[in-house]
Design a protein around this motif. Structure first.
Motif, mmCIF file in Angstrom:
data_model
loop_
_atom_site.group_PDB
_atom_site.id
_atom_site.type_symbol
_atom_site.label_atom_id
_atom_site.label_comp_id
_atom_site.label_asym_id
_atom_site.label_seq_id
_atom_site.Cartn_x
_atom_site.Cartn_y
_atom_site.Cartn_z
ATOM 1 N N GLN A 19 0.853 -1.196 0.000
ATOM 2 C CA GLN A 19 0.000 0.000 0.000
ATOM 3 C C GLN A 19 0.886 1.243 0.000
ATOM 4 O OE1 GLN A 19 -3.352 0.197 2.730
ATOM 5 N NE2 GLN A 19 -3.506 -2.031 2.866
ATOM 6 N N HIS A 42 -1.769 -1.137 -3.799
ATOM 7 C CA HIS A 42 -2.914 -0.244 -3.622
ATOM 8 C C HIS A 42 -2.379 1.169 -3.540
ATOM 9 C CE1 HIS A 42 -5.809 -3.425 -2.851
ATOM 10 N NE2 HIS A 42 -5.017 -3.944 -1.937
ATOM 11 N N ASP A 43 -2.646 1.991 -4.537
ATOM 12 C CA ASP A 43 -2.236 3.398 -4.461
ATOM 13 C C ASP A 43 -3.401 4.180 -3.873
ATOM 14 O OD1 ASP A 43 -3.317 2.606 -7.189
ATOM 15 O OD2 ASP A 43 -3.578 4.786 -7.268
ATOM 16 N N VAL A 44 -3.126 4.945 -2.839
ATOM 17 C CA VAL A 44 -4.194 5.670 -2.160
ATOM 18 C C VAL A 44 -3.854 7.158 -2.142
ATOM 19 C CG1 VAL A 44 -5.550 5.899 -0.058
ATOM 20 C CG2 VAL A 44 -4.674 3.642 -0.712
ATOM 21 N N ALA A 45 -4.556 7.929 -2.955
ATOM 22 C CA ALA A 45 -4.379 9.380 -2.956
ATOM 23 C C ALA A 45 -5.096 9.944 -1.735
ATOM 24 C CB ALA A 45 -4.947 9.971 -4.243
ATOM 25 N N LEU A 46 -4.397 10.768 -0.983
ATOM 26 C CA LEU A 46 -4.900 11.276 0.297
ATOM 27 C C LEU A 46 -5.280 12.751 0.180
ATOM 28 C CD1 LEU A 46 -1.810 9.902 2.234
ATOM 29 C CD2 LEU A 46 -4.031 8.745 2.072
ATOM 30 N N THR A 47 -6.177 13.202 1.052
ATOM 31 C CA THR A 47 -6.460 14.641 1.081
ATOM 32 C C THR A 47 -5.474 15.367 1.981
ATOM 33 O OG1 THR A 47 -8.018 14.642 2.945
ATOM 34 C CG2 THR A 47 -8.930 14.177 0.767
ATOM 35 N N GLU A 51 -3.759 11.252 6.982
ATOM 36 C CA GLU A 51 -4.554 10.084 6.580
ATOM 37 C C GLU A 51 -3.636 8.905 6.267
ATOM 38 O OE1 GLU A 51 -8.098 12.534 4.190
ATOM 39 O OE2 GLU A 51 -6.937 11.019 3.167
ATOM 40 N N GLY A 52 -2.484 9.206 5.700
ATOM 41 C CA GLY A 52 -1.549 8.155 5.301
ATOM 42 C C GLY A 52 -0.908 7.457 6.490
ATOM 43 N N ALA A 54 -2.517 6.923 9.368
ATOM 44 C CA ALA A 54 -3.575 6.006 9.821
ATOM 45 C C ALA A 54 -3.730 4.840 8.844
ATOM 46 C CB ALA A 54 -4.899 6.768 9.971
ATOM 47 N N LEU A 55 -3.604 5.132 7.548
ATOM 48 C CA LEU A 55 -3.686 4.079 6.524
ATOM 49 C C LEU A 55 -2.616 3.017 6.756
ATOM 50 C CD1 LEU A 55 -4.939 3.369 3.546
ATOM 51 C CD2 LEU A 55 -2.730 4.251 2.767
ATOM 52 N N MET A 81 -1.053 12.281 14.525
ATOM 53 C CA MET A 81 -1.321 10.903 14.099
ATOM 54 C C MET A 81 -0.096 10.012 14.333
ATOM 55 S SD MET A 81 -4.110 9.468 13.252
ATOM 56 C CE MET A 81 -5.184 10.683 12.514
ATOM 57 N N ALA B 47 -5.401 9.339 18.452
ATOM 58 C CA ALA B 47 -5.408 9.364 16.982
ATOM 59 C C ALA B 47 -6.725 9.884 16.442
ATOM 60 C CB ALA B 47 -5.099 7.972 16.407
ATOM 61 N N GLY B 50 -8.631 9.482 12.865
ATOM 62 C CA GLY B 50 -7.957 8.405 12.124
ATOM 63 C C GLY B 50 -8.738 7.118 11.952
ATOM 64 N N MET B 53 -9.625 5.979 8.309
ATOM 65 C CA MET B 53 -8.463 5.642 7.481
ATOM 66 C C MET B 53 -7.784 4.362 7.950
ATOM 67 S SD MET B 53 -8.186 7.509 4.827
ATOM 68 C CE MET B 53 -6.570 6.965 4.310
ATOM 69 N N ILE B 54 -7.786 4.104 9.253
ATOM 70 C CA ILE B 54 -7.277 2.815 9.729
ATOM 71 C C ILE B 54 -8.150 1.715 9.124
ATOM 72 C CG2 ILE B 54 -6.947 1.344 11.765
ATOM 73 C CD1 ILE B 54 -6.390 3.954 13.357
ATOM 74 N N GLY B 57 -7.041 1.124 5.419
ATOM 75 C CA GLY B 57 -5.813 0.332 5.276
ATOM 76 C C GLY B 57 -6.073 -1.138 5.572
ATOM 77 N N LEU B 60 -8.274 -2.789 2.745
ATOM 78 C CA LEU B 60 -7.486 -3.075 1.545
ATOM 79 C C LEU B 60 -6.589 -4.286 1.775
ATOM 80 C CD1 LEU B 60 -6.394 0.544 0.458
ATOM 81 C CD2 LEU B 60 -8.134 -0.897 -0.622
ATOM 82 N N GLY B 81 -11.911 14.640 5.366
ATOM 83 C CA GLY B 81 -11.309 14.373 4.060
ATOM 84 C C GLY B 81 -11.204 12.882 3.775
ATOM 85 N N THR B 85 -11.392 10.331 0.397
ATOM 86 C CA THR B 85 -10.343 9.361 0.055
ATOM 87 C C THR B 85 -10.928 7.951 -0.061
ATOM 88 O OG1 THR B 85 -8.661 10.707 1.119
ATOM 89 C CG2 THR B 85 -8.176 8.361 0.885
ATOM 90 N N LYS B 89 -11.495 5.420 -3.381
ATOM 91 C CA LYS B 89 -10.839 4.105 -3.400
ATOM 92 C C LYS B 89 -11.853 2.960 -3.471
ATOM 93 C CE LYS B 89 -7.130 2.013 -3.761
ATOM 94 N NZ LYS B 89 -6.355 2.184 -4.984
#
Lengths: 170, 190
Positions: A19, A42-47, A51-52, A54-55, A81, B47, B50, B53-54, B57, B60, B81, B85, B89
């Protein structure tokens, strides 16, 4: 020898990264394109960059490895975060294209660019810096090993000198 | 309007074995814990912003499992936001569920923007969530619960809950412990 973003992409593939979170960025444009073209990622464009963070935590919870690509200004967006990463000892791998140094022409890039290193270190993120094209791949390999093998948080800074002076295309 | 503890009980009464939950910081973490601590929950004690978004991830990474982020209106507003996202996705195995009482429960019940008309269902819909539920009754809650199994698709749900402060039920606080037991439960760690 391929261009450094191609070698960085190869390092991410070797590390088993599945990811990739990113906010669109000129310095990372080539790498982002390679990731978007790869059906194994998985490419995930973030605002926003947080967010990344947490991703990446979510990816690890599900057994996948993630990276976060951003520009130096995005580091400031991640600070709270990153407490998730530190408290839970999540692996976290970031590649940060630097602005606000070397031949910068935009003073608005300077405040965050100049504080990236101390800010990350205060958040207990280890910081590496690549200044030459040949630095990038070995730093990425070593960082990925330490992040996913030893549950570390590492940011590899890609110097503005490496990326080149920003040129407006229009 | 539904009492929050009744809402969570009804939502997870027949919890599918493959449903993994990310409860957001604050009241929704205590709500989920009121049903008993479960290794399939990744509780958040911080967090803020979050949770969704957790969830992304995780969804996915585990396309064969169902994931629900269950959070409050204040936590969702901080990561608004992420609705954009996630909708872009489009993971088919993720549900974002917001318990909306229009106030920040953990800091003294100050109003959130949903008290002033910000509509999270309309927000999710405009971001591109094709499947949006607005839940205000027990039958509607049962409909939502039915979509938490396999094949439920990407969805957003707002659950309108009563403004109240039931006693806190606190889960494990060590983040590394919560993380490891979750990874074992989902089969991501030995």
């Amino acid at each position: 020898m391929p261009h450094w973003p191609d070698r960085l992409y190869a390092a991410l593939k070797r590390a088993g990264v599945r990811q990739v979170g990113y906010v669109p960025d000129a310095g990372h444009a080539r790498l982002i394109q390679l990731c978007c073209d790869d059906p194994g990622i998985h490419d995930v464009a973030l605002t926003t960059e947080e967010e990344g963070v947490a991703l990446a935590a979510g990816a690890w919870l599900g057994g996948q490895r993630a990276v976060l690509l951003m520009q130096s200004s995005g580091v400031g967006n991640c600070i709270n975060m990153l407490s998730l990463i530190r408290t839970c000892r999540f692996p976290m791998l970031m590649f940060v294209t630097m602005r606000g140094e070397w031949e910068e022409f935009n003073p608005w890039q300077v405040p965050m660019g100049s504080t990236v290193e101390p800010v990350l270190k205060l958040c207990q993120v280890e910081v590496e810096r690549a200044s030459k094209p040949d630095d990038v791949e070995p730093l990425a390999d070593a960082a990925a090993q330490r992040v996913f093998g030893a549950d570390k948080a590492v940011a590899v800074l890609l110097s503005q000198q490496l990326i080149g002076k920003k040129v407006w295309t229009k | 309007m539904i009492e929050r503890r009744e809402a969570i009980k009804r939502l997870l009464a027949n919890r599918p074995r493959d449903l993994f939950v990310v409860p957001g910081l604050g009241s929704t973490t205590w709500d989920v814990t009121s049903l008993g601590e479960d290794a399939r929950d990744f509780h958040l004690w911080g967090a803020m912003g979050g949770a969704a978004m957790i969830g992304l991830g995780l969804a996915l990474a585990q396309p064969d499992k169902r994931v629900a982020a269950i959070t409050g209106d204040g936590e969702m507003l901080m990561g608004l936001g992420s609705l954009a996202t996630i909708a872009v996705k489009r993971p088919p195995n993720l549900a974002i569920i917001v318990f909306d009482n229009g106030v920040y429960g953990e800091t003294g019940m100050q109003p959130s923007h949903t008290s002033s008309g910000v509509d999270l269902v309309a927000t999710a819909r405009s971001c591109g969530f094709a499947n949006c539920l607005d839940v205000g009754s027990e039958p509607e809650l049962d409909t939502l619960a039915g979509k938490l199994g396999a094949g439920g698709g990407l969805l957003f749900a707002r659950v309108k809950i009563v403004r109240e402060e039931p006693p806190r039920v606190l889960p494990e606080r060590d983040g590394a412990v919560i993380k490891q037991r979750f990874r074992r439960a989902i089969g991501a760690a030995p």
